[in-house]
Design a protein around this motif. Sequence first.
Motif, PDB file in Angstrom:
ATOM      1  N   ARG A  26     -11.226   3.074  15.329  1.00 48.35           N
ATOM      2  CA  ARG A  26     -11.733   2.690  13.959  1.00 48.35           C
ATOM      3  C   ARG A  26     -11.372   3.703  13.004  1.00 48.35           C
ATOM      4  NH1 ARG A  26     -17.230  -0.156  15.092  1.00 48.35           N
ATOM      5  NH2 ARG A  26     -16.822  -1.301  16.910  1.00 48.35           N
ATOM      6  N   ARG A  33      -3.613  -3.626  10.062  1.00 52.25           N
ATOM      7  CA  ARG A  33      -4.236  -4.576  10.927  1.00 52.25           C
ATOM      8  C   ARG A  33      -3.680  -4.714  12.176  1.00 52.25           C
ATOM      9  NH1 ARG A  33      -6.708  -4.427   6.445  1.00 52.25           N
ATOM     10  NH2 ARG A  33      -7.979  -5.896   5.480  1.00 52.25           N
ATOM     11  N   THR A  34      -4.233  -5.097  13.332  1.00 54.86           N
ATOM     12  CA  THR A  34      -3.730  -5.527  14.583  1.00 54.86           C
ATOM     13  C   THR A  34      -3.091  -6.907  14.354  1.00 54.86           C
ATOM     14  OG1 THR A  34      -5.809  -6.387  15.610  1.00 54.86           O
ATOM     15  CG2 THR A  34      -5.261  -4.142  15.828  1.00 54.86           C
ATOM     16  N   ARG A  36      -4.233  -9.631  16.194  1.00 55.40           N
ATOM     17  CA  ARG A  36      -5.478 -10.413  16.100  1.00 55.40           C
ATOM     18  C   ARG A  36      -6.048 -10.464  14.642  1.00 55.40           C
ATOM     19  NH1 ARG A  36      -8.639 -10.422  21.766  1.00 55.40           N
ATOM     20  NH2 ARG A  36      -7.099 -11.494  22.904  1.00 55.40           N
ATOM     21  N   GLN A  37      -6.103  -9.297  14.172  1.00 57.24           N
ATOM     22  CA  GLN A  37      -7.030  -9.099  12.835  1.00 57.24           C
ATOM     23  C   GLN A  37      -6.110  -9.978  11.837  1.00 57.24           C
ATOM     24  OE1 GLN A  37      -7.064  -4.901  12.711  1.00 57.24           O
ATOM     25  NE2 GLN A  37      -9.331  -5.038  12.974  1.00 57.24           N
ATOM     26  N   ALA A  40      -6.643 -13.568  12.154  1.00 52.71           N
ATOM     27  CA  ALA A  40      -8.234 -14.043  11.845  1.00 52.71           C
ATOM     28  C   ALA A  40      -8.058 -14.582  10.362  1.00 52.71           C
ATOM     29  CB  ALA A  40      -8.936 -13.046  12.368  1.00 52.71           C
ATOM     30  N   GLU A  41      -7.238 -13.590   9.431  1.00 54.69           N
ATOM     31  CA  GLU A  41      -6.944 -14.001   8.002  1.00 54.69           C
ATOM     32  C   GLU A  41      -6.018 -14.691   7.754  1.00 54.69           C
ATOM     33  OE1 GLU A  41      -6.487 -10.087   6.368  1.00 54.69           O
ATOM     34  OE2 GLU A  41      -8.102  -9.191   7.510  1.00 54.69           O
TER      35      GLU A  41
END
Length: 131
Positions: A26, A33-34, A36-37, A40-41
């Motif tokens: 964090r 971003r990873t 997965r992130q 998600a976008e």
Amino acid sequence: MTRRRSSARFFDPTGARYGIPTWPWRMAPPHLRTRRQLAAEGLRPGGQDIAGQVLWHSHRYNAPGGVRAAYLYDIRLALPKRIPSRRQRAALAKALQARRICPDCGTDAGYVLSRRLGVCLDCAERMELAA
């Protein structure tokens, strides 16, 4: 009382210690971003190199040394996800359907067949009882 390990050893934004820029859990910059992130976008890395990593202590999955990593990509270089065509989706649906058909009894099992068994559970049980 349990002791918490310090995550300060994972703080290496220049990459001198780990070879690539590294941050504790964090604490990565907001533009990284990873996968997965990004997904998600609605984005994908798009062939860019890893921009950094996040390291944290974990005993899950027997991680070597109890340390896990998540690789980071720059959102400014990310590209939109590719959308499959109607024909590509139809071909994928056909391939997935074929993985559900039992080669012994020829019925749709309602689930993807186990590669280890190669047949539906009913046929596998029947063969086990016969042996």
